[in-house]
Design a protein around this motif. Sequence first.
Motif, PDB file in Angstrom:
ATOM      1  N   SER A 264      -4.380   8.947   0.397  1.00 36.53           N
ATOM      2  CA  SER A 264      -3.024   8.605   0.843  1.00 36.53           C
ATOM      3  C   SER A 264      -2.883   8.783   2.349  1.00 36.53           C
ATOM      4  O   SER A 264      -2.120   8.052   2.993  1.00 36.53           O
ATOM      5  CB  SER A 264      -1.958   9.383   0.066  1.00 36.53           C
ATOM      6  OG  SER A 264      -2.214  10.749   0.070  1.00 36.53           O
TER       7      SER A 264
ATOM      8  N   THR B 136      -1.430   1.801   7.356  1.00 38.27           N
ATOM      9  CA  THR B 136      -0.158   1.073   7.255  1.00 38.27           C
ATOM     10  C   THR B 136       0.592   1.129   8.581  1.00 38.27           C
ATOM     11  O   THR B 136       1.165   0.122   9.026  1.00 38.27           O
ATOM     12  CB  THR B 136       0.721   1.640   6.128  1.00 38.27           C
ATOM     13  OG1 THR B 136      -0.032   1.684   4.920  1.00 38.27           O
ATOM     14  CG2 THR B 136       1.953   0.774   5.914  1.00 38.27           C
TER      15      THR B 136
ATOM     16  N   LEU C 110       4.320  -4.616  -4.325  1.00 35.18           N
ATOM     17  CA  LEU C 110       3.566  -3.372  -4.334  1.00 35.18           C
ATOM     18  C   LEU C 110       3.875  -2.686  -5.650  1.00 35.18           C
ATOM     19  O   LEU C 110       5.021  -2.303  -5.881  1.00 35.18           O
ATOM     20  CB  LEU C 110       4.071  -2.545  -3.163  1.00 35.18           C
ATOM     21  CG  LEU C 110       3.397  -1.245  -2.874  1.00 35.18           C
ATOM     22  CD1 LEU C 110       1.947  -1.509  -2.490  1.00 35.18           C
ATOM     23  CD2 LEU C 110       4.117  -0.580  -1.724  1.00 35.18           C
TER      24      LEU C 110
ATOM     25  N   ASP D 179       2.269   0.151  -8.332  1.00 36.79           N
ATOM     26  CA  ASP D 179       3.524   0.845  -8.459  1.00 36.79           C
ATOM     27  C   ASP D 179       3.944   1.399  -7.096  1.00 36.79           C
ATOM     28  O   ASP D 179       3.105   1.825  -6.312  1.00 36.79           O
ATOM     29  CB  ASP D 179       3.327   1.959  -9.482  1.00 36.79           C
ATOM     30  CG  ASP D 179       4.563   2.780  -9.737  1.00 36.79           C
ATOM     31  OD1 ASP D 179       5.685   2.260  -9.634  1.00 36.79           O
ATOM     32  OD2 ASP D 179       4.408   3.963 -10.020  1.00 36.79           O
ATOM     33  N   ALA D 180       5.240   1.435  -6.871  1.00 36.15           N
ATOM     34  CA  ALA D 180       5.752   1.904  -5.578  1.00 36.15           C
ATOM     35  C   ALA D 180       6.351   3.298  -5.661  1.00 36.15           C
ATOM     36  O   ALA D 180       7.042   3.724  -4.737  1.00 36.15           O
ATOM     37  CB  ALA D 180       6.786   0.923  -5.050  1.00 36.15           C
TER      38      ALA D 180
ATOM     39  N   LEU E 242      -5.259  -1.656  -3.789  1.00 35.43           N
ATOM     40  CA  LEU E 242      -5.152  -0.833  -2.580  1.00 35.43           C
ATOM     41  C   LEU E 242      -6.320   0.144  -2.528  1.00 35.43           C
ATOM     42  O   LEU E 242      -6.566   0.889  -3.472  1.00 35.43           O
ATOM     43  CB  LEU E 242      -3.828  -0.060  -2.566  1.00 35.43           C
ATOM     44  CG  LEU E 242      -3.592   0.807  -1.317  1.00 35.43           C
ATOM     45  CD1 LEU E 242      -3.480  -0.043  -0.069  1.00 35.43           C
ATOM     46  CD2 LEU E 242      -2.355   1.675  -1.491  1.00 35.43           C
TER      47      LEU E 242
ATOM     48  N   VAL F  29      -0.156  -6.016  -4.605  1.00 40.20           N
ATOM     49  CA  VAL F  29      -1.022  -4.892  -4.248  1.00 40.20           C
ATOM     50  C   VAL F  29      -0.860  -3.834  -5.334  1.00 40.20           C
ATOM     51  O   VAL F  29       0.233  -3.318  -5.558  1.00 40.20           O
ATOM     52  CB  VAL F  29      -0.666  -4.318  -2.860  1.00 40.20           C
ATOM     53  CG1 VAL F  29      -1.462  -3.053  -2.579  1.00 40.20           C
ATOM     54  CG2 VAL F  29      -0.927  -5.362  -1.778  1.00 40.20           C
TER      55      VAL F  29
ATOM     56  N   ALA G 298      -1.466  -0.240  -6.916  1.00 33.83           N
ATOM     57  CA  ALA G 298      -1.675   1.117  -6.408  1.00 33.83           C
ATOM     58  C   ALA G 298      -1.078   2.119  -7.375  1.00 33.83           C
ATOM     59  O   ALA G 298      -0.162   1.794  -8.136  1.00 33.83           O
ATOM     60  CB  ALA G 298      -1.005   1.281  -5.043  1.00 33.83           C
ATOM     61  N   ASP G 299      -1.603   3.339  -7.336  1.00 32.86           N
ATOM     62  CA  ASP G 299      -0.901   4.414  -8.026  1.00 32.86           C
ATOM     63  C   ASP G 299       0.415   4.651  -7.294  1.00 32.86           C
ATOM     64  O   ASP G 299       0.562   4.295  -6.124  1.00 32.86           O
ATOM     65  CB  ASP G 299      -1.761   5.680  -8.034  1.00 32.86           C
ATOM     66  CG  ASP G 299      -1.961   6.237  -6.645  1.00 32.86           C
ATOM     67  OD1 ASP G 299      -1.184   7.120  -6.242  1.00 32.86           O
ATOM     68  OD2 ASP G 299      -2.874   5.765  -5.944  1.00 32.86           O
TER      69      ASP G 299
ATOM     70  N   SER H  11       0.235   6.670  -3.639  1.00 31.96           N
ATOM     71  CA  SER H  11      -0.194   5.956  -2.428  1.00 31.96           C
ATOM     72  C   SER H  11       0.636   4.685  -2.223  1.00 31.96           C
ATOM     73  O   SER H  11       0.861   4.273  -1.091  1.00 31.96           O
ATOM     74  CB  SER H  11      -1.696   5.677  -2.439  1.00 31.96           C
ATOM     75  OG  SER H  11      -2.095   5.070  -3.628  1.00 31.96           O
ATOM     76  N   GLY H  12       1.111   4.082  -3.313  1.00 32.69           N
ATOM     77  CA  GLY H  12       1.996   2.918  -3.177  1.00 32.69           C
ATOM     78  C   GLY H  12       3.282   3.292  -2.456  1.00 32.69           C
ATOM     79  O   GLY H  12       3.757   2.574  -1.578  1.00 32.69           O
ATOM     80  N   ASN H  13       3.823   4.434  -2.821  1.00 34.66           N
ATOM     81  CA  ASN H  13       5.044   4.897  -2.171  1.00 34.66           C
ATOM     82  C   ASN H  13       4.791   5.216  -0.699  1.00 34.66           C
ATOM     83  O   ASN H  13       5.618   4.912   0.165  1.00 34.66           O
ATOM     84  CB  ASN H  13       5.567   6.141  -2.899  1.00 34.66           C
ATOM     85  CG  ASN H  13       6.949   6.547  -2.429  1.00 34.66           C
ATOM     86  OD1 ASN H  13       7.080   7.312  -1.489  1.00 34.66           O
ATOM     87  ND2 ASN H  13       7.985   6.005  -3.053  1.00 34.66           N
TER      88      ASN H  13
END
Lengths: 338, 338
Positions: free
Chosen positions: A228, A235, B138, B140-141, B178, B222, B224-225, B228-230
């Motif tokens: 992360s 990002t 994205l 999951d966010a 991602l 994209v 992502a878990d 990291s998506g958040n």
Amino acid sequence: MRIIVDAFGGDNAPLEVIKGAAEAVAAYGHTVVLAGNEAIIRQTAKENELSLDGMEILDCEDVISMHDAPRSILREHKNCSMAVGLKALAAGDGDAFVSAGSTGALLVGGTFLVKRIKGVSRAALAAIMPTNKGPVMLVDAGANVECRPEMLHRFGQMGSIYMTDVMGGGTPARVGLLNIGTEDEKGSDLQHATFELLKNDNLNFVGNIEARQVPFGEADVVVADGFSGNVLLKTMEGTADLIVQKLKAMFKTNLFTKLAYLLIKPQMGAFKKLLSTDEYGGAPLLGLKKPVIKTHGNAKANAVKNAIRVAAEFAAADVIGKIEAVVATEAEDEGEAE
Amino acid sequence: MRIIVDAFGGDNAPLEVIKGAAEAVAAYGHTVVLAGNEAIIRQTAKENELSLDGMEILDCEDVISMHDAPRSILREHKNCSMAVGLKALAAGDGDAFVSAGSTGALLVGGTFLVKRIKGVSRAALAAIMPTNKGPVMLVDAGANVECRPEMLHRFGQMGSIYMTDVMGGGTPARVGLLNIGTEDEKGSDLQHATFELLKNDNLNFVGNIEARQVPFGEADVVVADGFSGNVLLKTMEGTADLIVQKLKAMFKTNLFTKLAYLLIKPQMGAFKKLLSTDEYGGAPLLGLKKPVIKTHGNAKANAVKNAIRVAAEFAAADVIGKIEAVVATEAEDEGEAE
């Protein structure tokens, strides 16, 4: 100070590296030891009218590229400029090492050639990014994709020492834990356990920090697992790059916008500086027995010059001695990972 | 279409929600069912000279706030506007639901009141962000901080259907995973296993995608878990916010910079649009039996209007029927997680 520099690391080596080294010698008076093919270094310097005064050369033929496996620095490429430089550092032939080469190879080389501080189970890549309130250190920025709470705790301790003593002029760095909300219970078990370790340590811990607060400088050290942390770093870079690209295109649209650019130009310097990491020189590798700085793969002379300055500050502040003092009293009960 | 809207969700409720609903009724001809205190809704509409034509009201007293525990939507706040709206959706009294309220409460409410599609173990928050090449989803966010490969695979399938059919006009969405590098072997076991699942599925899988490529639109979805998506989502928002803040200050410096602003103003619209998520209306919750859209907590009328439009498109494209068809043939062997 004697700073060893990988003359063949990065996209713009050796020219920009030599140029940056020459500028650093002139500006700071450090001795620079260039690791790399001596004939090419001398030829490049000659062709570009760069002085090699104040520099020494550690002659070696080989170079490790971005495409080589990181571990090849210990085998096929054990005599590449990066390896030769790291071995010279380990042997005491310099105070710090700078490379713009492969991050993976530098981590493997740093871990096995320079070695980790006793009690530190993993070296971390500690990226330094610009924010609205000065630099922030993001640790780990990609070296360790899977982390345990004890590792993140160590990253926080090491980052705090670095940002307090090298970048902060002694003001205790604010340490935040990257999380998906500011409430204590946010995140997974990793964040919960790390939160407790950081909170109970003798740090200026400001609690959980959300990614959107990071560019606003709400912490000086952001502790994260390497996955992360890398997402955050990349990002920020990608978003800033896109916006700058769009701004440039906007100012080139027509005569009016070109005039607008001329009118705003005096302010653009500060704006560009806000988005640039060049000034910070690069990312320290934390947890090694000697100071190692990874500068950007596309670093030009100015970034190399700053990396040499920062490497010397890293050494002068005795960050490593201070990390050793902290971990000596509470060595991690983990044994030595790879 | 009949779109149920949480009239008391978000920072600007109920005024901006009612205003956005009125604009949506006028622009798209949908029927809007407002969930919330009828007396306050009528009073607010009257004071602001907003027409409630084309709207119905589901009267209820209670409101769930950002500070309430998400699970309280099933207990203390089971009659709040969000819960009442979700129950009406589940009962078939509308085609889709929109709320600007608490994301956590909406996820819990969506999961337990609307329920998940059979074969989907977790609902995902699928944020939609602007990029250089149109919107990116994205997923999951932030709903699921810890994920297994099967969950990420499902997120990719659901995101692909949504972005292909709702946002992409039928062009198969490019699905990226991602990761912290584009090489196949990057990341941890989670990424390695997910990579194989996505690669072997019938998707337009473009492989690993680095966070810095996301703002440049190198993928439409994209995966992502949620952690990291958040981080990616919030970093994009924070970085863009800081840069815009700095630009504004720069243009206000003096008379020359103010003139520069006037000259560049015609181009600023497109620039601002690039950075705005308002047009996309909000984040779909994917994996539920009915369409639910979470719009930003600070959404104003225009964002609410767009959220209502997108909610109707979500329903019209039969995304849920298509997800059901995909998972029916390969239901996850996981049981029902909460």
